[in-house]
Write a protein that holds these residues in place. Structure first.
Motif, PDB file in Angstrom:
ATOM      1  N   CYS A  60     -12.043  -2.702   4.017  1.00 49.16           N
ATOM      2  CA  CYS A  60     -12.259  -2.926   2.585  1.00 49.16           C
ATOM      3  C   CYS A  60     -13.707  -3.269   2.269  1.00 49.16           C
ATOM      4  N   ASN A  61     -14.441  -3.774   3.260  1.00 49.06           N
ATOM      5  CA  ASN A  61     -15.828  -4.185   3.028  1.00 49.06           C
ATOM      6  C   ASN A  61     -16.717  -2.999   2.704  1.00 49.06           C
ATOM      7  N   ALA A  62     -17.888  -3.305   2.158  1.00 41.96           N
ATOM      8  CA  ALA A  62     -18.981  -2.347   2.038  1.00 41.96           C
ATOM      9  C   ALA A  62     -20.112  -2.864   2.925  1.00 41.96           C
ATOM     10  N   PRO A  63     -20.819  -1.987   3.643  1.00 41.58           N
ATOM     11  CA  PRO A  63     -21.899  -2.447   4.521  1.00 41.58           C
ATOM     12  C   PRO A  63     -22.927  -3.320   3.816  1.00 41.58           C
ATOM     13  N   SER A  64     -23.228  -3.000   2.563  1.00 39.93           N
ATOM     14  CA  SER A  64     -24.257  -3.750   1.835  1.00 39.93           C
ATOM     15  C   SER A  64     -23.849  -5.191   1.529  1.00 39.93           C
ATOM     16  N   GLU A  65     -22.573  -5.508   1.692  1.00 38.93           N
ATOM     17  CA  GLU A  65     -22.141  -6.892   1.481  1.00 38.93           C
ATOM     18  C   GLU A  65     -22.590  -7.798   2.616  1.00 38.93           C
ATOM     19  N   LYS A  66     -22.927  -7.174   3.768  1.00 37.91           N
ATOM     20  CA  LYS A  66     -23.500  -7.897   4.918  1.00 37.91           C
ATOM     21  C   LYS A  66     -22.651  -9.085   5.347  1.00 37.91           C
ATOM     22  N   ASN A  67     -21.347  -8.873   5.444  1.00 42.61           N
ATOM     23  CA  ASN A  67     -20.462  -9.929   5.933  1.00 42.61           C
ATOM     24  C   ASN A  67     -20.458  -9.965   7.460  1.00 42.61           C
ATOM     25  N   ASN A  68     -20.092 -11.099   8.014  1.00 47.21           N
ATOM     26  CA  ASN A  68     -19.899 -11.159   9.472  1.00 47.21           C
ATOM     27  C   ASN A  68     -18.427 -10.992   9.823  1.00 47.21           C
ATOM     28  N   THR A  69     -17.671 -10.466   8.859  1.00 42.96           N
ATOM     29  CA  THR A  69     -16.261 -10.162   9.081  1.00 42.96           C
ATOM     30  C   THR A  69     -15.975  -8.729   8.630  1.00 42.96           C
ATOM     31  N   LEU A  70     -14.899  -8.181   9.137  1.00 42.06           N
ATOM     32  CA  LEU A  70     -14.377  -6.906   8.657  1.00 42.06           C
ATOM     33  C   LEU A  70     -12.965  -7.161   8.157  1.00 42.06           C
ATOM     34  N   GLU A  71     -12.667  -6.668   6.960  1.00 39.67           N
ATOM     35  CA  GLU A  71     -11.390  -6.964   6.324  1.00 39.67           C
ATOM     36  C   GLU A  71     -10.592  -5.698   6.091  1.00 39.67           C
ATOM     37  N   VAL A  72      -9.293  -5.776   6.339  1.00 37.45           N
ATOM     38  CA  VAL A  72      -8.384  -4.667   6.065  1.00 37.45           C
ATOM     39  C   VAL A  72      -7.255  -5.173   5.177  1.00 37.45           C
ATOM     40  N   LEU A  73      -6.619  -4.245   4.506  1.00 36.51           N
ATOM     41  CA  LEU A  73      -5.468  -4.542   3.657  1.00 36.51           C
ATOM     42  C   LEU A  73      -4.257  -3.869   4.286  1.00 36.51           C
ATOM     43  N   VAL A  74      -3.227  -4.636   4.589  1.00 32.10           N
ATOM     44  CA  VAL A  74      -2.046  -4.098   5.264  1.00 32.10           C
ATOM     45  C   VAL A  74      -0.840  -4.217   4.342  1.00 32.10           C
ATOM     46  N   LYS A  75      -0.317  -3.070   3.943  1.00 31.28           N
ATOM     47  CA  LYS A  75       0.871  -3.049   3.088  1.00 31.28           C
ATOM     48  C   LYS A  75       2.118  -3.048   3.953  1.00 31.28           C
ATOM     49  N   LEU A  76       3.093  -3.850   3.564  1.00 30.77           N
ATOM     50  CA  LEU A  76       4.348  -3.929   4.294  1.00 30.77           C
ATOM     51  C   LEU A  76       5.160  -2.654   4.078  1.00 30.77           C
ATOM     52  N   LEU A  77       5.472  -1.973   5.164  1.00 31.07           N
ATOM     53  CA  LEU A  77       6.282  -0.765   5.103  1.00 31.07           C
ATOM     54  C   LEU A  77       7.709  -1.059   5.540  1.00 31.07           C
ATOM     55  N   GLU A  78       8.649  -0.306   5.009  1.00 26.22           N
ATOM     56  CA  GLU A  78      10.041  -0.490   5.402  1.00 26.22           C
ATOM     57  C   GLU A  78      10.193  -0.195   6.889  1.00 26.22           C
ATOM     58  N   ASN A  79      10.741  -1.154   7.623  1.00 26.38           N
ATOM     59  CA  ASN A  79      10.902  -1.047   9.086  1.00 26.38           C
ATOM     60  C   ASN A  79       9.565  -0.906   9.817  1.00 26.38           C
ATOM     61  N   GLY A  80       8.481  -1.296   9.167  1.00 23.38           N
ATOM     62  CA  GLY A  80       7.165  -1.198   9.800  1.00 23.38           C
ATOM     63  C   GLY A  80       6.975  -2.287  10.840  1.00 23.38           C
ATOM     64  N   LYS A  81       6.796  -1.908  12.089  1.00 20.82           N
ATOM     65  CA  LYS A  81       6.651  -2.898  13.159  1.00 20.82           C
ATOM     66  C   LYS A  81       5.342  -3.667  13.024  1.00 20.82           C
ATOM     67  N   VAL A  82       4.243  -2.945  12.929  1.00 19.98           N
ATOM     68  CA  VAL A  82       2.939  -3.609  12.868  1.00 19.98           C
ATOM     69  C   VAL A  82       2.698  -4.203  11.486  1.00 19.98           C
ATOM     70  N   GLY A  84       4.874  -5.189   9.442  1.00 19.92           N
ATOM     71  CA  GLY A  84       5.764  -6.343   9.334  1.00 19.92           C
ATOM     72  C   GLY A  84       5.187  -7.559  10.026  1.00 19.92           C
ATOM     73  N   TYR A  85       4.593  -7.336  11.200  1.00 17.11           N
ATOM     74  CA  TYR A  85       3.995  -8.467  11.921  1.00 17.11           C
ATOM     75  C   TYR A  85       2.807  -9.028  11.141  1.00 17.11           C
ATOM     76  N   PHE A  86       1.937  -8.136  10.655  1.00 18.64           N
ATOM     77  CA  PHE A  86       0.769  -8.589   9.911  1.00 18.64           C
ATOM     78  C   PHE A  86       1.171  -9.379   8.677  1.00 18.64           C
ATOM     79  N   ASN A  87       2.197  -8.927   7.975  1.00 14.32           N
ATOM     80  CA  ASN A  87       2.590  -9.563   6.722  1.00 14.32           C
ATOM     81  C   ASN A  87       3.430 -10.817   6.912  1.00 14.32           C
ATOM     82  N   GLU A  88       4.185 -10.894   7.996  1.00 18.62           N
ATOM     83  CA  GLU A  88       5.155 -11.978   8.123  1.00 18.62           C
ATOM     84  C   GLU A  88       4.879 -12.964   9.248  1.00 18.62           C
ATOM     85  N   HIS A  89       4.068 -12.578  10.242  1.00 20.48           N
ATOM     86  CA  HIS A  89       3.903 -13.454  11.402  1.00 20.48           C
ATOM     87  C   HIS A  89       2.452 -13.750  11.779  1.00 20.48           C
ATOM     88  N   LEU A  90       1.525 -12.927  11.349  1.00 19.49           N
ATOM     89  CA  LEU A  90       0.129 -13.130  11.733  1.00 19.49           C
ATOM     90  C   LEU A  90      -0.387 -14.458  11.173  1.00 19.49           C
TER      91      LEU A  90
END
Length: 361
Positions: A60-82, A84-90
């Motif tokens: 989701c980041n833009a390089p020009s924001e110069k963050n020391n993190t990288l961010e992703v957006l994870v949508k919960l999918l039906e029966n989604g293993k990964v 589901g983990y990101f949304n419910e257990h991470l």
């Protein structure tokens, strides 16, 4: 080059009831390896219930924001293993295995440009589109951007707080139009999904968009991407180089029989395939009618990079150094990359007796 690195989560924050923002910290010693371009993605590897799972999520980041993190957006999918983990257990401070950024869903910018960029996104397709839009505004102070963003309802709009803040930050240079498909809007033009018919109405409403001269970033359901890309290029005569899109899943093939016949037509031969991975060479025999080069390499426990295995991402990208291959599908490589000899090995079968591929590209 194709290794996974252990990165710590420094943000695990719900964005909507069915989506979570996850940021990983990039330590100083890995800054060069994790340098990225707008619109790229990260591959994650994790063990769930004793099975190795791999998934790709757009940055989701833009390089020009110069963050020391990288961010992703994870949508919960039906029966989604990964998902589901990101949304419910991470949780915070968890260690994730992450591969350096990949992907080519981007264009080049120059400070003197005076252009219009148009983002067309639906659902979680906002991630790479937003990254591109932000970078265009940071890099080109005289350019403007529009974002047309479709969701089921306003409560499902992902990244809304950030998007609304960007509208303020760029002070009129970014215009955002939200569309909803499952609730009423006081103006019917903002109801429904993004489609060629809807864009006809929107372009008429926002007449200051010079459609033919604009650059478009498209991401969402595969049917939407295909329909809009064809509409822009064929009906609106937008040059193909200005119509950029990213598939999250392989689109349904309308002509699978034709592709099947094309595959059947290749010669039935035995080939010696050599792959170069991190400067090491590995060789194996493979029949052109059998599994793909990637699947055979995985069967032989070779350290080949992969994620989707559906021709959508570029993780298994390699360069053909010798011989020829047949590539069944390609939703990730540009025509220029294919012309230069790059292939998606998850879709490749050897068509000559000797084939050499280089993953170190």
């Amino acid at each position: 080059m194709n290794s996974f690195y252990k990165l710590k989560t420094v943000k695990v924050q719900k964005d909507t009831p069915d989506a979570v923002n996850v940021a990983v910290e990039i330590p100083e010693e890995l800054k060069d390896k994790f340098r990225f371009k707008q619109g790229q993605y990260l591959n994650f590897r994790m063990m769930i219930n004793g099975n190795e799972e791999r998934r790709s999520y757009s940055i989701c980041n833009a390089p020009s924001e110069k963050n020391n993190t990288l961010e992703v957006l994870v949508k919960l999918l039906e029966n989604g293993k990964v998902s589901g983990y990101f949304n419910e257990h991470l949780h915070m401070d968890e260690i994730l295995e992450v591969m350096p950024p990949m992907g080519g869903f981007n264009t080049s910018y120059h400070p003197t440009n005076v252009k219009t960029y148009v983002g067309l996104a639906a659902g979680s397709g906002i991630s790479p589109v937003l990254s591109n839009i932000k970078e265009s505004l940071y890099q080109e102070p005289n350019s403007n951007a529009y974002l047309f963003y479709s969701n089921r309802s306003m409560s499902h709009v992902m990244k809304k707080a950030e998007i609304d803040k960007l509208v303020e930050t760029f002070n009129g240079r970014l215009k955002v139009i939200y569309l909803v498909s499952r609730e009423k809007h006081e103006d019917p033009i903002f109801e429904g999904r993004i489609s060629p018919e809807k864009l006809d109405l929107l372009f008429e409403r926002y007449a200051d968009i010079d459609v033919k001269e604009s650059t478009f970033f498209i991401c969402g359901p595969s049917e939407m991407i295909k329909g809009i890309a064809d509409y822009l290029k064929k009906d609106k005569k937008v040059p193909a180089i200005q119509v950029l899109f990213e598939y999250f899943t392989a689109p349904d093939e309308e002509n699978t029989e034709e592709m099947s016949d094309e595959f059947k037509a290749i010669a039935n031969i035995e080939s010696m395939v050599t792959v170069i991975i991190d400067d090491d060479e590995y060789s194996f025999h493979l029949n052109s009618k059998k599994e793909s080069i990637l699947d055979k390499a995985l069967k032989d426990n070779l350290p080949v990079p992969f994620a989707c295995k559906g021709g959508v991402c570029c993780t298994c990208k390699a360069e053909v150094l010798e011989g020829e291959v047949f590539m069944e599908k390609n939703y990730a490589l540009t025509e220029e990359e294919v012309a230069r000899g790059y292939v998606l090995t998850c879709q490749c079968h050897p068509t000559t007796n000797v084939v050499m591929l280089n993953y170190d590209v």
